[in-house]
Design a protein around this motif. Structure first.
Motif, PDB file in Angstrom:
ATOM      1  N   ALA A  53      -7.741   8.765  -2.597  1.00  0.00           N
ATOM      2  CA  ALA A  53      -6.678   7.816  -2.272  1.00  0.00           C
ATOM      3  C   ALA A  53      -5.672   8.474  -1.340  1.00  0.00           C
ATOM      4  O   ALA A  53      -5.495   9.699  -1.330  1.00  0.00           O
ATOM      5  CB  ALA A  53      -5.985   7.322  -3.536  1.00  0.00           C
ATOM      6  N   SER A  54      -4.999   7.654  -0.565  1.00  0.00           N
ATOM      7  CA  SER A  54      -3.937   8.097   0.318  1.00  0.00           C
ATOM      8  C   SER A  54      -2.967   6.936   0.495  1.00  0.00           C
ATOM      9  O   SER A  54      -3.373   5.767   0.437  1.00  0.00           O
ATOM     10  CB  SER A  54      -4.505   8.522   1.682  1.00  0.00           C
ATOM     11  N   TYR A  55      -1.693   7.258   0.656  1.00  0.00           N
ATOM     12  CA  TYR A  55      -0.658   6.215   0.762  1.00  0.00           C
ATOM     13  C   TYR A  55      -0.697   5.269  -0.434  1.00  0.00           C
ATOM     14  O   TYR A  55      -0.310   4.116  -0.339  1.00  0.00           O
ATOM     15  CB  TYR A  55      -0.798   5.420   2.064  1.00  0.00           C
ATOM     16  N   GLN A 411      -3.122  -0.559  -8.086  1.00  0.00           N
ATOM     17  CA  GLN A 411      -2.774   0.742  -7.515  1.00  0.00           C
ATOM     18  C   GLN A 411      -1.291   0.816  -7.162  1.00  0.00           C
ATOM     19  O   GLN A 411      -0.647   1.848  -7.384  1.00  0.00           O
ATOM     20  CB  GLN A 411      -3.636   1.016  -6.279  1.00  0.00           C
ATOM     21  N   TRP A 412      -0.735  -0.257  -6.614  1.00  0.00           N
ATOM     22  CA  TRP A 412       0.689  -0.263  -6.267  1.00  0.00           C
ATOM     23  C   TRP A 412       1.544  -0.007  -7.516  1.00  0.00           C
ATOM     24  O   TRP A 412       2.468   0.803  -7.492  1.00  0.00           O
ATOM     25  CB  TRP A 412       1.052  -1.602  -5.614  1.00  0.00           C
ATOM     26  N   LEU A 413       1.218  -0.678  -8.618  1.00  0.00           N
ATOM     27  CA  LEU A 413       2.006  -0.558  -9.842  1.00  0.00           C
ATOM     28  C   LEU A 413       1.461   0.507 -10.796  1.00  0.00           C
ATOM     29  O   LEU A 413       1.969   0.655 -11.897  1.00  0.00           O
ATOM     30  CB  LEU A 413       2.059  -1.912 -10.554  1.00  0.00           C
ATOM     31  N   ARG A 414       0.395   1.204 -10.384  1.00  0.00           N
ATOM     32  CA  ARG A 414      -0.221   2.286 -11.160  1.00  0.00           C
ATOM     33  C   ARG A 414      -0.849   1.792 -12.459  1.00  0.00           C
ATOM     34  O   ARG A 414      -0.978   2.558 -13.429  1.00  0.00           O
ATOM     35  CB  ARG A 414       0.802   3.392 -11.452  1.00  0.00           C
ATOM     36  N   LEU A 415      -1.246   0.538 -12.504  1.00  0.00           N
ATOM     37  CA  LEU A 415      -1.886   0.013 -13.704  1.00  0.00           C
ATOM     38  C   LEU A 415      -3.238   0.667 -13.943  1.00  0.00           C
ATOM     39  O   LEU A 415      -3.717   0.705 -15.079  1.00  0.00           O
ATOM     40  CB  LEU A 415      -2.049  -1.507 -13.589  1.00  0.00           C
ATOM     41  N   ARG A 416      -3.869   1.154 -12.888  1.00  0.00           N
ATOM     42  CA  ARG A 416      -5.152   1.838 -13.059  1.00  0.00           C
ATOM     43  C   ARG A 416      -5.015   3.117 -13.876  1.00  0.00           C
ATOM     44  O   ARG A 416      -6.008   3.654 -14.370  1.00  0.00           O
ATOM     45  CB  ARG A 416      -5.758   2.166 -11.691  1.00  0.00           C
ATOM     46  N   ASN A 417      -3.799   3.630 -14.014  1.00  0.00           N
ATOM     47  CA  ASN A 417      -3.598   4.846 -14.796  1.00  0.00           C
ATOM     48  C   ASN A 417      -3.592   4.578 -16.298  1.00  0.00           C
ATOM     49  O   ASN A 417      -3.652   5.523 -17.092  1.00  0.00           O
ATOM     50  CB  ASN A 417      -2.274   5.517 -14.408  1.00  0.00           C
ATOM     51  N   MET A 418      -3.501   3.310 -16.700  1.00  0.00           N
ATOM     52  CA  MET A 418      -3.354   2.996 -18.114  1.00  0.00           C
ATOM     53  C   MET A 418      -4.499   3.527 -18.983  1.00  0.00           C
ATOM     54  O   MET A 418      -4.251   4.054 -20.071  1.00  0.00           O
ATOM     55  CB  MET A 418      -3.209   1.486 -18.313  1.00  0.00           C
ATOM     56  N   LYS A 633       3.658  -2.321   1.515  1.00  0.00           N
ATOM     57  CA  LYS A 633       2.490  -2.013   0.683  1.00  0.00           C
ATOM     58  C   LYS A 633       1.317  -2.919   1.045  1.00  0.00           C
ATOM     59  O   LYS A 633       0.165  -2.473   1.115  1.00  0.00           O
ATOM     60  CB  LYS A 633       2.842  -2.164  -0.791  1.00  0.00           C
ATOM     61  N   LEU A 634       1.594  -4.213   1.251  1.00  0.00           N
ATOM     62  CA  LEU A 634       0.535  -5.139   1.664  1.00  0.00           C
ATOM     63  C   LEU A 634      -0.078  -4.719   2.989  1.00  0.00           C
ATOM     64  O   LEU A 634      -1.298  -4.794   3.183  1.00  0.00           O
ATOM     65  CB  LEU A 634       1.085  -6.554   1.782  1.00  0.00           C
ATOM     66  N   LEU A 635       0.772  -4.278   3.919  1.00  0.00           N
ATOM     67  CA  LEU A 635       0.280  -3.898   5.244  1.00  0.00           C
ATOM     68  C   LEU A 635      -0.610  -2.659   5.161  1.00  0.00           C
ATOM     69  O   LEU A 635      -1.672  -2.601   5.796  1.00  0.00           O
ATOM     70  CB  LEU A 635       1.467  -3.652   6.173  1.00  0.00           C
ATOM     71  N   VAL A 636      -0.197  -1.680   4.372  1.00  0.00           N
ATOM     72  CA  VAL A 636      -1.024  -0.481   4.185  1.00  0.00           C
ATOM     73  C   VAL A 636      -2.380  -0.863   3.606  1.00  0.00           C
ATOM     74  O   VAL A 636      -3.440  -0.430   4.086  1.00  0.00           O
ATOM     75  CB  VAL A 636      -0.312   0.527   3.260  1.00  0.00           C
ATOM     76  N   TYR A 637      -2.350  -1.697   2.562  1.00  0.00           N
ATOM     77  CA  TYR A 637      -3.581  -2.096   1.879  1.00  0.00           C
ATOM     78  C   TYR A 637      -4.485  -2.911   2.792  1.00  0.00           C
ATOM     79  O   TYR A 637      -5.712  -2.728   2.792  1.00  0.00           O
ATOM     80  CB  TYR A 637      -3.206  -2.906   0.642  1.00  0.00           C
ATOM     81  N   SER A 638      -3.911  -3.793   3.591  1.00  0.00           N
ATOM     82  CA  SER A 638      -4.720  -4.676   4.439  1.00  0.00           C
ATOM     83  C   SER A 638      -5.309  -3.951   5.639  1.00  0.00           C
ATOM     84  O   SER A 638      -6.408  -4.285   6.085  1.00  0.00           O
ATOM     85  CB  SER A 638      -3.874  -5.861   4.920  1.00  0.00           C
TER      86      SER A 638
END
Length: 707
Positions: A53-55, A411-418, A633-638
């Protein structure tokens, strides 16, 4: 200054560039196979490696390379997927084991399980051919059960019972349908299963609606679970399942009728003379969607070479399978390739309609364009702003846009870390996997509501409603909520409104035995204000390694006396301390280790506040900054690249255009889709966004936000 910068950007736009080759990440690969071959229920975590991952995201082109290991695994996965999709009856038996988390409480009905059951596990898996499959599972009687209170275990396939047995308290060994059941833990059942996607459920019949008569259990966490050492699986009071495994197929003679086969075999040759034309039709149809463009004769000829080789070694279907395997290993499939357009040096050119279709579908769906989007792009209609908007809104309404929840918000809210979060069981005896899953789902459902109801994205901070099941409601102290299913409830406590009051956010920003004002403050800076702090200097000891004494705030104040530390901590810590009324699991408290909680804080601009409600009010006073951060964040992801200084005018313009429309989610999505970086690409020789370091990410944030 911003006005002059925006005017200069409008006169000479710089959309930036991403890497020319953008590999599909693991999540995208799974979604693409689902949509391309109508094939779901395959565990790709065992087939493909994880992605860097990056950004903040794992779809950044600059870090999605193709190492020799990647190449081997993508080739192996292409073979596995193609054989499963076609239904290769020569498939050798293979196995998969799923181990349930030891802190999953199974003493009541779990979500998505049949009514009238207690505990267990439900898995959706794809069975490639008709045949026998061995399903093994570990089932335990739990603590304190007796013969007077028997437990009945059942195995169902798509809701149809295929195995039912009374569990014995004492270890036994007997044979049923040729399967040995040893020590009352390892159960093995050989079941004929038809090819296709099937729901496999192992659970226990709930013989009474009363509470389990058991040893004293004052806590919700299953007894016997230790974070230091797990002496045995589980530890539930009642019966529970420890793991499941599938092995097969055995004795398969027919491929069966699956949705994947119906999708692939659009024609069936009546004679050998028409096999090659039929194979060409099949492979060209799939290749059009797999390559995200009309295919050429050369494209299909390359696939037909492999079809012919497979046909020589087997049947017509074998040939199609080998041709499909070659397609899934093609760079045109594995990479999103964008060509440079002719343009003066240093200037930009618009991406093609087909490239736009891919950008749009991977942004909203994390998958390939569907036939409708491809048809529109092939006709050159995506250049029409009205058509582009129409397609974007259509795709947002499609269920596949839930990828924005799992991949973007996750990923933005770090929910994947749960899933990796654990807590000291002596300090937090009620924390278990049921609560862990409920925390994550609450936040996902809030984000889903913002998408589906096209709400103001600021509602993520202010929402006066949330989603809970009984387990999470008990954690929050909400009365009158029963059952494992989630439902929408009002939020009466202003401290609980929005993301800042949700347990998932508060838990992923804490440590295993205490809160972390630093991590929480950093999370606010990065994800809500868009001003990530610089990377910490080397050789700075952790707080626990220092000799600081007193309350956590007092220890942090002593830590900040180091001038090297103070430059970052004086910005982060006050934001984190505003949430100190929430413990490491997000439960409300007024004292910490016998001392009153001090929640006074200061914003980076010097404005003062107190408590999480005060922090929320301070953020709302700068809601335009939050909206710009969300857009960034949307722009980075898109785009699959980091946001650079020349993207700042675009971020501001998208936010300004959405403000009169109350910052509705769809307006921000449309703003990104219609933006210069999304629709254009700088010519060769322009800067390429490939930075991955913390310093590069810090420099990418608009400097004005520091104020």
């Amino acid at each position: 200054v911003e006005k002059q910068l925006d005017q200069a950007a409008a006169e000479r736009p710089n959309p930036g560039r991403t890497e020319g080759l953008h590999r599909l990440n693991r999540a995208e690969y799974a979604n693409v196979i689902r949509d391309l071959l109508d094939l779901d229920g395959i565990n790709y975590t065992t087939l493909l490696p994880g992605d860097d991952a990056s950004y903040g995201f794992d779809n950044i082109a600059g870090v999605l390379g193709m190492s020799p290991t990647h190449l081997d695994q993508y080739l192996s996965t292409a073979r596995t997927v193609s054989r499963a999709a076609v239904g290769d009856v020569t498939l050798p038996p293979s196995g998969e084991t799923i181990i349930l988390r030891p802190d999953l409480s199974q003493d009541s009905r779990l979500e998505d399980m049949p009514f009238g059951t207690r505990g267990g596990q439900k898995l959706r898996r794809f069975f490639p051919v008709n045949g026998d499959y061995i399903i093994r599972f570990q089932a335990f009687t739990g603590v304190g059960n007796s013969e007077e209170e028997p437990n009945f275990i059942e195995l169902t396939v798509d809701g149809e019972r295929v195995f039912y047995e009374k569990m014995k308290q004492k270890p036994i060994k007997h044979t049923m349908t040729g399967a040995d059941i040893q020590a009352n833990t390892d159960w093995e059942v050989r079941v004929p299963v038809k090819a296709g996607l099937r729901d496999i459920t192992v659970t226990f019949v709930q013989t009474t609606s009363g509470q389990l008569e058991d040893l004293l259990q004052p806590f919700l966490r299953p007894p016997g679970v230790s974070s230091f050492r797990l002496t045995r699986m589980g530890g539930n009071s009642g019966p529970y399942v420890g793991q499941m495994s599938f092995t097969g197929p055995f004795g398969s003679t027919t491929a069966g009728d699956t949705s994947s086969r119906r999708r692939i075999f659009s024609c069936k040759p009546a004679s050998a003379a028409v096999e090659e034309p039929c194979a060409r039709t099949i492979l060209s149809t799939i290749a059009r969607r797999a390559y995200r463009r009309p295919v050429t004769t050369a494209d299909v000829d390359a696939l037909m070479v492999f079809y012919k080789k497979g046909r020589q070694e087997g049947t017509f279907e074998t040939g199609v399978q080998v041709g499909l395997e070659r397609l899934l290993a093609s760079p045109d499939f594995l990479f999103r390739i964008e060509e440079d357009r002719t343009a003066p040096a240093g200037q930009a050119a618009r991406v093609s309609n087909l490239e736009m279709a891919s950008r749009l579908s991977f942004f909203l769906w994390s998958s390939i364009p569907d036939d409708q989007l491809l048809d529109v792009a092939t006709k050159g209609l995506l250049s029409d702003p009205k058509m582009l908007e129409q397609q974007t809104l259509r795709m947002l309404k499609d269920p596949k846009s839930s990828a924005l929840i799992s991949n973007f918000a996750g990923q933005w809210l770090r929910l994947r870390n749960m899933p990796g979060i654990d807590r000291n069981p002596q300090m937090f005896p009620d924390f278990d996997d049921n609560l862990r899953q409920a925390m994550r789902k609450e936040t996902e459902l809030l984000f889903d509501a913002v998408i589906r109801e096209d709400r103001n994205v600021v509602d993520l901070l202010t929402s006066d409603f949330t989603f809970v099941n009984e387990r999470l409601a008990r954690h929050y102290g909400i009365k009158g909520v029963y059952g494992s299913h989630f439902r929408r409830v009002p939020v009466a406590d202003p401290n609980r409104r929005g993301l800042l009051g949700q347990a998932s956010i508060l838990t992923v920003t804490s440590q295993s035995n205490r809160t972390s004002p630093v991590t929480r403050g950093k999370w606010v800076l990065e994800n809500l204000l868009g001003v990530p702090p610089p990377a910490p200097p080397a050789n700075v000891p952790a707080l626990e390694a220092t000799e600081a004494k007193g309350t956590l705030r007092q220890r942090m104040e002593q830590h900040r006396k180091n001038p090297v530390c103070a430059s970052c901590h004086q910005i982060m810590d006050p934001l984190g301390f505003a949430m100190e009324n929430f413990d490491p699991l997000g439960q409300w408290r007024t004292q910490d280790e016998g001392h009153p909680v001090d929640t006074a804080g200061t914003m980076p601009d010097g404005s003062k506040f107190s408590g999480v409600d005060g922090l929320r009010a301070a953020l709302l006073a700068k809601s335009d900054v939050f909206v710009e951060t969300f857009v960034e964040k949307l722009l980075v992801y898109s785009l699959g690249r980091g946001v650079e200084y020349y993207d700042a005018p675009t971020v501001r313009q998208i936010a300004r255009n959405a403000a009169p429309q109350h910052n509705r989610f769809s307006k921000l999505i449309l703003g990104v889709v219609k933006s210069t970086p999304f629709q254009m690409r700088a010519s060769s020789g322009a800067p390429v966004a490939v930075g991955t370091s913390a310093q590069a990410q810090s420099q990418a944030a608009p400097a004005a936000r520091a104020n």
